[in-house]
Design an enzyme around this catalytic site. Structure first.
Site, short mmCIF file in Angstrom:
data_model
loop_
_atom_site.label_atom_id
_atom_site.label_comp_id
_atom_site.label_asym_id
_atom_site.label_seq_id
_atom_site.Cartn_x
_atom_site.Cartn_y
_atom_site.Cartn_z
N HIS A 195 -0.07 5.71 -11.20
CA HIS A 195 1.14 6.54 -11.09
C HIS A 195 1.25 7.56 -12.22
CE1 HIS A 195 2.60 4.28 -7.75
NE2 HIS A 195 2.80 3.17 -8.44
N ASP A 233 -3.97 -0.21 -3.50
CA ASP A 233 -2.66 -0.68 -3.95
C ASP A 233 -1.62 -0.34 -2.89
OD1 ASP A 233 -1.29 -1.33 -6.93
OD2 ASP A 233 0.03 -0.26 -5.55
#
Length: 335
Positions: free
Chosen positions: A122, A159
């Site tokens: 992220h 993910d």
């Protein structure tokens, strides 16, 4: 497998109620202690120049100073302590080790898996978010490109959350192919089918946002029908897996239904793609927040490289909504 690990990664502690806890690595190591032929390796930490190869210089200096001043809440989800900066550099260094060893040809039982933390996917060019400070997979990909170990790198992110940071860093690049399977609508709300890259990178980003409840059949169909042909067409020298395990049916922060054996089948599939492309294959840990399930799933990946054949799933039809999404992806990417 060979697992890259550094005790420094345990020193990043966001607090007792935070899901991204040092106990994640402890649980993985406890689980692996019961497995056959587990090999741990250390690696040099990344330095600031490695981080600055994919992140803005000012951001790197800012996050370093933030930690040096004692840390705190960078945002409501992303918390640092003084030790976080060293842990982030160590995690990035482990990812660099995984990429180097994979590019050098380590495979089979020597396949590298970096189990560092904090996670990375992220972290954008100029911001920390979603528990992430440095983008480990991106640092690793750039590292092997800069060394001349690989000209073209593919990053497959399984993910449950979309790796907005990795996409952001390589969105206009033709030498890095980023692809993600993730839960639609989940944090951070990015990763739509029409996000395909721009400029020289047009077509080198491929997103498959799956609806909540998707499980093994939908993941396997996505990989076989969309991701494999796209990755083989890109023909990478190196394939890195951003390996989060929070799409598991028993993970507490997602609504997906992937099984432990499902991760084994995905592992075998990425291994097959790497073989077909004559590419190196390395793994970098991302999320996964049930300690038992995280440990079990990492163990499954390891055992596939140790010769285990995952349990074959029952034949199930792919959800119609997912079939429609895959049709859209094929149309957008001309697959």
């Amino acid at each position: 497998m060979r697992f890259g690990f550094d005790e420094v990664c345990l020193e990043h502690d966001p607090g007792p109620r935070h899901p991204e806890t040092p106990d994640r690595l402890r649980a993985i190591r406890r689980g692996l202690s019961k497995k056959h032929a587990v090999d741990y390796r250390s690696a040099d930490s990344a330095d600031e120049s490695d981080a600055m190869a994919v992140h803005d210089d000012e951001y790197v200096a800012e996050i370093r100073q933030f930690c040096a001043d004692g840390g705190g809440n960078w945002d409501p989800d992303t918390t640092a302590v003084e030790e976080t900066w060293d842990a982030a550099l160590a995690a990035a260094g482990l990812a660099m080790w995984s990429a180097r060893r994979a590019a050098a040809g380590d495979d089979g039982r020597a396949t590298p898996f970096a189990i560092g933390r904090p996670p990375g996917h992220h972290a954008t060019i100029d911001d920390a978010m979603g528990f992430c400070f440095l983008n480990n997979a991106a640092v690793a990909a750039q590292h092997v490109i800069d060394r001349g170990d690989a000209e073209r790198v593919a990053i497959f992110d399984w993910d449950v959350h979309h790796g907005n940071g990795t996409q952001d860093i390589f969105y206009d690049r033709e030498d890095v192919f980023y692809t993600s399977i993730h839960e639609d609508g989940l944090y951070p709300g990015t990763g739509e089918v029409d996000e395909t890259g721009e400029g020289a990178g047009d077509g080198t980003t491929l997103n498959v946002p799956l609806p909540a409840g998707a499980g093994d059949p939908e993941y396997f169909a996505t990989f076989d029908d969309v991701l494999r042909p796209a990755m083989e067409r890109f023909d990478p020298d190196l394939l890195l897996v951003s390996a989060g395990f929070d799409a598991h049916r028993h993970d507490p922060i997602s609504r997906m239904h992937l099984s432990t054996d499902g991760y084994g089948h995905l592992t075998q599939r990425v291994r097959d793609v790497a073989d077909a492309c004559d590419a190196g294959l390395g793994f970098v840990l991302e999320g996964g927040y049930s300690l038992d399930i995280l440990s079990e799933s990492v163990g499954m990946v390891h055992e596939v490289f140790d010769g285990l054949r995952p349990v074959e799933p029952d034949e199930e039809d792919v959800d119609e909504a997912v079939a429609d999404i895959l049709d859209d992806v094929r149309d957008v990417h001309d697959l």
